[in-house]
Structure formats: C-alpha cells, structure tokens
Design a protein around this motif. Structure first.
Motif, mmCIF file in Angstrom:
data_model
loop_
_atom_site.group_PDB
_atom_site.id
_atom_site.type_symbol
_atom_site.label_atom_id
_atom_site.label_comp_id
_atom_site.label_asym_id
_atom_site.label_seq_id
_atom_site.Cartn_x
_atom_site.Cartn_y
_atom_site.Cartn_z
ATOM 1 N N ARG A 264 1.756 5.908 -7.373
ATOM 2 C CA ARG A 264 0.637 6.738 -7.823
ATOM 3 C C ARG A 264 1.034 8.210 -7.852
ATOM 4 N NH1 ARG A 264 -3.642 7.190 -11.057
ATOM 5 N NH2 ARG A 264 -4.636 9.132 -10.458
ATOM 6 N N LYS B 153 1.166 4.167 -3.029
ATOM 7 C CA LYS B 153 1.098 5.620 -2.829
ATOM 8 C C LYS B 153 2.260 6.323 -3.522
ATOM 9 C CE LYS B 153 -1.304 5.321 1.579
ATOM 10 N NZ LYS B 153 -1.167 5.446 3.040
ATOM 11 N N ARG C 72 0.839 -1.212 0.000
ATOM 12 C CA ARG C 72 0.000 0.000 0.000
ATOM 13 C C ARG C 72 0.867 1.253 0.000
ATOM 14 N NH1 ARG C 72 -5.635 -0.947 1.479
ATOM 15 N NH2 ARG C 72 -5.849 -3.160 1.934
ATOM 16 N N ASP C 73 1.967 1.203 0.752
ATOM 17 C CA ASP C 73 2.899 2.334 0.750
ATOM 18 C C ASP C 73 3.528 2.504 -0.630
ATOM 19 O OD1 ASP C 73 2.441 2.816 3.468
ATOM 20 O OD2 ASP C 73 4.081 1.501 4.076
#
Length: 127
Positions: A35, A32, A28-29
């Motif tokens: 993205r 980020k 998830r990090d």
C-alpha cells in the motif's frame, strides 16, 4: 514497481485482493508495504492516482523487474525481499533477478552448465 490489478482482472494469480493477502501469515505487513508503495508511486505517476484513492488497492509488482507479489508466499527469503524493501534497491532487485536466473538455469540445464548457446539463453530468459 506497479501493477494494481486485482480480481476479477487478476483471476489466477495470488493474491486476488487485499483480504486474500491479509489472510496469509505476515500478509498484513505485506499489505502495508504494498500500500505504501502504491501511495509513493501515485505521487510521481498520475496513472496511479485513481487506484491510490481506493484504500484496498496495493502494488503487485516490485523492483526494476516487477517481481510479483505472488512470490511473497514462496519462501522466507521471498518474504524478506518484499518486507525488508530489498526490491527498492538496485542491488536487491538485481540480486533477486540473478537468483531467479540461476534457479531456472539449473532447472533447465542442470547444475554443471557453464555456458549457453544463443537459443539456450533465449529459453532461459523465457523461463
């Protein structure tokens, strides 16, 4: 940085998509970071504007040498390269390139190789 291809055009390389990336520890990090990289590049390169409109898209290649996100899961050092933004600096991206070449040099020719012929240099570059 760049490369936003994912499945089905990215059939064999990990991650195939956002969901697969986010399943990985620290994924998830990484999403980020990847993205945000896409959003930044889309502001200066109109070719990325389309992919940036899709909230599930992200960059897969980082730094001057396009070190691929598939290496995120290779080691803690690789995770740090991506998550700490080392790819965004000349020293970071060059350091990663040199590290990769040293690793391949040892794999191809052993630890004691001090110089390369022209052909050996080509093979190292390919590796």
């Amino acid at each position: 940085m760049g490369d936003t291809l994912d499945y089905p055009r990215r059939k064999s390389a990990w991650p195939k998509n956002r969901a697969e990336l986010e399943l990985h520890p620290r994924g998830r990090d990484m999403f980020k970071v990847a993205r945000a990289a896409l959003e930044r590049i889309a502001k200066i390169n109109p070719g990325y504007a389309g992919p940036a409109k899709n909230p599930d898209k992200f960059c897969h290649g980082f730094g001057m040498f396009q070190y691929d996100i598939q290496f995120f899961k290779a080691s803690a050092a690789d995770q740090n390269y991506f998550l700490k933004g080392e790819w965004a600096t000349w020293n970071g991206t060059l350091g990663r390139g040199v590290s990769e070449q040293k690793s391949k040099l040892t794999a191809l020719y052993g630890a004691g190789k001090a110089s390369l012929s022209h052909d050996e240099s080509v093979y190292l570059g390919i590796a």
